[in-house]
Design a protein around this motif. Structure first.
Motif, PDB file in Angstrom:
ATOM      1  N   LEU A 216       0.833  -1.208   0.000  1.00 17.45           N
ATOM      2  CA  LEU A 216       0.000   0.000   0.000  1.00 17.45           C
ATOM      3  C   LEU A 216       0.868   1.259   0.000  1.00 17.45           C
ATOM      4  CD1 LEU A 216      -3.092   0.985   0.492  1.00 17.45           C
ATOM      5  CD2 LEU A 216      -2.345   1.271   2.839  1.00 17.45           C
ATOM      6  N   ILE A 217       1.833   1.314   0.913  1.00 14.73           N
ATOM      7  CA  ILE A 217       2.683   2.504   1.052  1.00 14.73           C
ATOM      8  C   ILE A 217       3.627   2.639  -0.151  1.00 14.73           C
ATOM      9  CG2 ILE A 217       4.517   3.577   2.445  1.00 14.73           C
ATOM     10  CD1 ILE A 217       3.078   2.268   4.911  1.00 14.73           C
ATOM     11  N   LEU A 218       4.198   1.507  -0.582  1.00 11.95           N
ATOM     12  CA  LEU A 218       5.136   1.540  -1.718  1.00 11.95           C
ATOM     13  C   LEU A 218       4.455   2.044  -2.987  1.00 11.95           C
ATOM     14  CD1 LEU A 218       8.078   0.826  -2.546  1.00 11.95           C
ATOM     15  CD2 LEU A 218       7.221  -1.418  -3.233  1.00 11.95           C
ATOM     16  N   SER A 219       3.203   1.593  -3.220  1.00 13.59           N
ATOM     17  CA  SER A 219       2.503   1.993  -4.443  1.00 13.59           C
ATOM     18  C   SER A 219       2.054   3.448  -4.410  1.00 13.59           C
ATOM     19  CB  SER A 219       1.289   1.096  -4.688  1.00 13.59           C
ATOM     20  OG  SER A 219       0.312   1.312  -3.701  1.00 13.59           O
ATOM     21  N   ALA A 220       1.972   4.036  -3.220  1.00 17.09           N
ATOM     22  CA  ALA A 220       1.604   5.458  -3.125  1.00 17.09           C
ATOM     23  C   ALA A 220       2.776   6.348  -3.532  1.00 17.09           C
ATOM     24  CB  ALA A 220       1.151   5.795  -1.706  1.00 17.09           C
ATOM     25  N   ILE A 221       4.002   5.868  -3.251  1.00 15.65           N
ATOM     26  CA  ILE A 221       5.166   6.720  -3.531  1.00 15.65           C
ATOM     27  C   ILE A 221       5.862   6.383  -4.846  1.00 15.65           C
ATOM     28  CG2 ILE A 221       5.627   7.370  -1.147  1.00 15.65           C
ATOM     29  CD1 ILE A 221       7.732   5.144  -1.033  1.00 15.65           C
ATOM     30  N   CYS A 222       5.626   5.184  -5.372  1.00  8.78           N
ATOM     31  CA  CYS A 222       6.169   4.886  -6.700  1.00  8.78           C
ATOM     32  C   CYS A 222       5.084   4.218  -7.542  1.00  8.78           C
ATOM     33  CB  CYS A 222       7.433   4.026  -6.619  1.00  8.78           C
ATOM     34  SG  CYS A 222       7.177   2.347  -6.069  1.00  8.78           S
ATOM     35  N   ASP A 223       5.343   4.020  -8.811  1.00  6.71           N
ATOM     36  CA  ASP A 223       4.299   3.536  -9.721  1.00  6.71           C
ATOM     37  C   ASP A 223       3.861   2.103  -9.402  1.00  6.71           C
ATOM     38  OD1 ASP A 223       5.771   1.533 -11.807  1.00  6.71           O
ATOM     39  OD2 ASP A 223       7.114   3.024 -10.965  1.00  6.71           O
ATOM     40  N   ASN A 224       2.683   1.733  -9.918  1.00  5.62           N
ATOM     41  CA  ASN A 224       2.087   0.422  -9.661  1.00  5.62           C
ATOM     42  C   ASN A 224       2.955  -0.738 -10.132  1.00  5.62           C
ATOM     43  OD1 ASN A 224      -0.065   1.830  -8.695  1.00  5.62           O
ATOM     44  ND2 ASN A 224      -1.546   1.117 -10.189  1.00  5.62           N
ATOM     45  N   VAL A 225       3.601  -0.540 -11.276  1.00  2.00           N
ATOM     46  CA  VAL A 225       4.414  -1.622 -11.853  1.00  2.00           C
ATOM     47  C   VAL A 225       5.581  -1.962 -10.931  1.00  2.00           C
ATOM     48  CG1 VAL A 225       5.912  -2.263 -13.790  1.00  2.00           C
ATOM     49  CG2 VAL A 225       3.758  -1.072 -14.224  1.00  2.00           C
ATOM     50  N   THR A 226       6.319  -0.937 -10.516  1.00  2.00           N
ATOM     51  CA  THR A 226       7.466  -1.147  -9.616  1.00  2.00           C
ATOM     52  C   THR A 226       7.006  -1.743  -8.291  1.00  2.00           C
ATOM     53  OG1 THR A 226       8.436   0.846 -10.598  1.00  2.00           O
ATOM     54  CG2 THR A 226       9.517  -0.030  -8.646  1.00  2.00           C
ATOM     55  N   ALA A 227       5.928  -1.181  -7.729  1.00  2.00           N
ATOM     56  CA  ALA A 227       5.407  -1.656  -6.439  1.00  2.00           C
ATOM     57  C   ALA A 227       5.001  -3.125  -6.522  1.00  2.00           C
ATOM     58  CB  ALA A 227       4.220  -0.801  -6.009  1.00  2.00           C
ATOM     59  N   THR A 228       4.367  -3.520  -7.628  1.00  2.00           N
ATOM     60  CA  THR A 228       3.930  -4.917  -7.795  1.00  2.00           C
ATOM     61  C   THR A 228       5.133  -5.846  -7.887  1.00  2.00           C
ATOM     62  OG1 THR A 228       1.986  -4.145  -9.015  1.00  2.00           O
ATOM     63  CG2 THR A 228       2.511  -6.479  -9.194  1.00  2.00           C
ATOM     64  N   LEU A 229       6.109  -5.465  -8.700  1.00  2.00           N
ATOM     65  CA  LEU A 229       7.285  -6.321  -8.899  1.00  2.00           C
ATOM     66  C   LEU A 229       8.078  -6.502  -7.608  1.00  2.00           C
ATOM     67  CD1 LEU A 229       8.423  -4.966 -12.370  1.00  2.00           C
ATOM     68  CD2 LEU A 229       7.667  -7.293 -11.900  1.00  2.00           C
ATOM     69  N   VAL A 230       8.271  -5.416  -6.860  1.00  2.00           N
ATOM     70  CA  VAL A 230       9.021  -5.506  -5.598  1.00  2.00           C
ATOM     71  C   VAL A 230       8.232  -6.318  -4.574  1.00  2.00           C
ATOM     72  CG1 VAL A 230      10.005  -4.197  -3.676  1.00  2.00           C
ATOM     73  CG2 VAL A 230      10.311  -3.369  -6.016  1.00  2.00           C
ATOM     74  N   SER A 231       6.913  -6.063  -4.480  1.00  2.00           N
ATOM     75  CA  SER A 231       6.078  -6.785  -3.513  1.00  2.00           C
ATOM     76  C   SER A 231       6.016  -8.276  -3.832  1.00  2.00           C
ATOM     77  CB  SER A 231       4.659  -6.209  -3.481  1.00  2.00           C
ATOM     78  OG  SER A 231       4.684  -4.854  -3.099  1.00  2.00           O
ATOM     79  N   LEU A 232       5.908  -8.627  -5.115  1.00  2.00           N
ATOM     80  CA  LEU A 232       5.915 -10.043  -5.494  1.00  2.00           C
ATOM     81  C   LEU A 232       7.278 -10.668  -5.230  1.00  2.00           C
ATOM     82  CD1 LEU A 232       3.911  -9.940  -8.860  1.00  2.00           C
ATOM     83  CD2 LEU A 232       3.134 -10.927  -6.711  1.00  2.00           C
ATOM     84  N   GLY A 233       8.316  -9.839  -5.355  1.00  2.00           N
ATOM     85  CA  GLY A 233       9.669 -10.297  -5.018  1.00  2.00           C
ATOM     86  C   GLY A 233       9.775 -10.730  -3.561  1.00  2.00           C
ATOM     87  N   LEU A 234       9.009 -10.060  -2.681  1.00  2.00           N
ATOM     88  CA  LEU A 234       8.987 -10.422  -1.260  1.00  2.00           C
ATOM     89  C   LEU A 234       8.469 -11.843  -1.065  1.00  2.00           C
ATOM     90  CD1 LEU A 234       7.328  -7.284   0.430  1.00  2.00           C
ATOM     91  CD2 LEU A 234       9.751  -7.776   0.259  1.00  2.00           C
ATOM     92  N   LEU A 235       7.437 -12.208  -1.838  1.00  2.00           N
ATOM     93  CA  LEU A 235       6.806 -13.519  -1.668  1.00  2.00           C
ATOM     94  C   LEU A 235       7.782 -14.655  -1.920  1.00  2.00           C
ATOM     95  CD1 LEU A 235       3.236 -13.249  -3.245  1.00  2.00           C
ATOM     96  CD2 LEU A 235       3.977 -12.745  -0.937  1.00  2.00           C
ATOM     97  N   THR A 236       8.707 -14.442  -2.859  1.00  2.00           N
ATOM     98  CA  THR A 236       9.652 -15.512  -3.205  1.00  2.00           C
ATOM     99  C   THR A 236      10.605 -15.812  -2.042  1.00  2.00           C
ATOM    100  OG1 THR A 236      11.229 -13.931  -4.154  1.00  2.00           O
ATOM    101  CG2 THR A 236       9.610 -14.891  -5.661  1.00  2.00           C
ATOM    102  N   THR A 237      10.703 -14.907  -1.083  1.00  2.00           N
ATOM    103  CA  THR A 237      11.637 -15.109   0.029  1.00  2.00           C
ATOM    104  C   THR A 237      11.010 -15.897   1.181  1.00  2.00           C
ATOM    105  OG1 THR A 237      11.037 -13.052   1.123  1.00  2.00           O
ATOM    106  CG2 THR A 237      12.766 -12.923  -0.522  1.00  2.00           C
ATOM    107  N   PHE A 238       9.685 -16.088   1.143  1.00  2.00           N
ATOM    108  CA  PHE A 238       9.000 -16.841   2.196  1.00  2.00           C
ATOM    109  C   PHE A 238       8.567 -18.210   1.690  1.00  2.00           C
ATOM    110  CE2 PHE A 238       8.469 -12.466   3.663  1.00  2.00           C
ATOM    111  CZ  PHE A 238       8.783 -12.586   5.010  1.00  2.00           C
ATOM    112  N   LYS A 239       8.648 -19.198   2.577  1.00  2.00           N
ATOM    113  CA  LYS A 239       8.235 -20.561   2.210  1.00  2.00           C
ATOM    114  C   LYS A 239       6.724 -20.678   2.412  1.00  2.00           C
ATOM    115  CE  LYS A 239      12.717 -22.458   3.516  1.00  2.00           C
ATOM    116  NZ  LYS A 239      13.474 -23.162   4.567  1.00  2.00           N
ATOM    117  N   LEU A 240       5.964 -20.322   1.365  1.00  2.00           N
ATOM    118  CA  LEU A 240       4.500 -20.337   1.445  1.00  2.00           C
ATOM    119  C   LEU A 240       3.940 -21.477   0.603  1.00  2.00           C
ATOM    120  CD1 LEU A 240       4.034 -16.514   0.783  1.00  2.00           C
ATOM    121  CD2 LEU A 240       3.625 -17.615   2.980  1.00  2.00           C
ATOM    122  N   ASP A 241       2.800 -22.050   1.046  1.00  2.00           N
ATOM    123  CA  ASP A 241       2.162 -23.060   0.205  1.00  2.00           C
ATOM    124  C   ASP A 241       1.441 -22.361  -0.956  1.00  2.00           C
ATOM    125  OD1 ASP A 241      -0.597 -22.373   0.929  1.00  2.00           O
ATOM    126  OD2 ASP A 241      -0.173 -23.304   2.869  1.00  2.00           O
TER     127      ASP A 241
END
Length: 415
Positions: A115-140
């Motif tokens: 939410l905060i990241l997308s307010a200060i930078c564009d949607n594309v960058t915010a989505t890519l960085v946020s999805l990058g976070l998911l790869t670091t967690f062991k989620l089902d």
């Protein structure tokens, strides 16, 4: 007859996305095919050279919009793919998030971060960085999909409150319909609706997850490139506000600096490996975007958007804005907003804010309704058009709450 054929092509493209798992046909290739065929059909039905020139002008305008977004996506993705490959995003996650965290807390943290990241930078960058976070967690698989849906909604919601976050917000602001201070009001309903979705998604989430330990080494040059990426984001915002410089130009400048730095600090072989990795990872996403935008451009050309503008004017603006937001889940919100601004509806400040919220967030209701959704679908293999549909009721509830809060706050302040 032609219009029925062209709309049928758009429907077939949508069906090819929906049934990708059944047909095993890559959605990037099918949408690109239908997008190209629709424009060929337009040219073949022109009838005279004068009409052909008009269609050619429209196609060139459409291709310019696509090229701008394509280049912007390419430059942003290159940065994120490089930093991801070098483990820099994982390192960022380990600094920001605890190594072991409950799934419920992680859900809220990811929502707030996006939410905060997308307010200060564009949607594309915010989505890519946020999805990058998911790869670091062991989620089902189910939890990764749920997190991706939450990121899409959070990114689209965060972008409505600042002109740097969403193109449609910038368009309405440049039209002189809302002030910067008035837009900031939208952060409250956006944050409330995102947090509600995070809570709804975390109700059945149990257990803890841990971050994947960093095993790869990184060099000083990787830190330098991460710093270049950060500076590029800041410069994009600042130069756009101060001098009206298009974000794509600033990002391409940042990308050129990345290549120059990489060339001086890395061997030719390493540089080729990085570029090849980026090409493999990102090409499908870019082709998918190209196909979707060609189809939207065709719908704009045959007057579908003008028809929607006429329907908009027939009803109460508050109802029309709400429905327009839902419509932006099917049609790209940028041409939709442009068509509405061209119609020059007479709205109060509260109604303009309602429109800003609805066209910004409404695209989240379908996975193909926003840039962040299309990127997420290309990046998270568990996320498909069909699997996204089961989250629509929760997304519609949160969208409705956010829209209602927007009207309540705006009317209270401007009443």
């Amino acid at each position: 007859m032609l219009y029925i054929f062209l709309i049928s092509l758009a429907v077939l493209a949508l069906l090819s996305i929906i049934f990708e798992e059944v047909t095993h046909l890559n959605k990037a290739k099918t949408t690109l095919f239908f997008g190209c065929i629709s424009w060929i059909a337009l040219f073949m039905s022109a009838g005279d050279p004068g009409h052909e020139k008009l269609i050619a002008a429209e196609l060139n305008e459409n291709l310019l919009e696509i090229a701008t977004l394509w280049l912007f996506l390419m430059s942003t993705m290159t940065f994120v793919a490089y930093l991801n490959a070098k483990g820099m995003i994982q390192i960022l996650v380990q600094k920001l998030f605890p190594q072991k965290v409950s799934v419920r807390v992680l859900m809220l943290q990811v929502a707030l971060f996006s939410l905060i990241l997308s307010a200060i930078c564009d949607n594309v960058t915010a989505t890519l960085v946020s999805l990058g976070l998911l790869t670091t967690f062991k989620l089902d698989n189910q939890m990764r999909r749920r997190m991706a849906v939450l990121i899409i909604f959070a990114v689209n919601s965060g972008g409505v409150s600042l002109i740097t976050g969403d193109v449609t917000t910038l368009m309405i602001f440049l039209g002189g319909h809302v002030q910067m201070s008035e837009l900031l009001i939208l952060f409250v309903p956006a944050a409330v609706s995102v947090m509600l979705l995070a809570v709804l998604f975390s109700l059945k989430a149990e257990g803890h997850v841990s971050t994947t330990p960093i095993t790869r080494d990184y060099h000083k040059v990787d830190v330098v490139i991460a710093f270049i990426f950060f500076c590029t984001i800041i410069a994009t915002m600042a130069l756009n506000i101060l001098f009206g410089i298009p974000p794509v130009l600033t990002f391409l400048t940042g990308l050129s600096i990345l290549f120059l730095v990489g060339h001086n600090f890395r061997s030719k072989k390493e540089e080729m490996e990085i570029l090849e990795y980026i090409r493999q990872v990102e090409y499908d996403t870019l082709l998918f975007f190209l196909g979707i935008l060609l189809l939207v451009g065709m719908l704009k050309e045959i007057g579908t958007l003008d028809l929607l503008t006429e329907v908009y004017a027939m009803y109460d603006p508050n109802i029309s804005n709400f429905v327009t937001g839902i419509g932006s889940a099917i049609l790209d919100n940028v041409p939709l907003t442009a068509a509405l601004l061209k119609a020059e509806p007479v709205l109060t400040t509260a109604e303009w804010l309602g429109l800003t919220y609805s066209v910004g967030v409404g695209g989240s209701l379908l996975v193909i309704g926003s840039a962040s959704g299309i990127i997420a679908m290309s990046k998270v293999k568990e996320l498909t058009f069909v699997s996204y549909l089961k989250y629509v009721p929760a997304l519609l509830l949160c969208y409705s709450l956010g829209y209602g809060l927007t009207l309540f706050i705006a009317n209270h302040l401007h009443g």
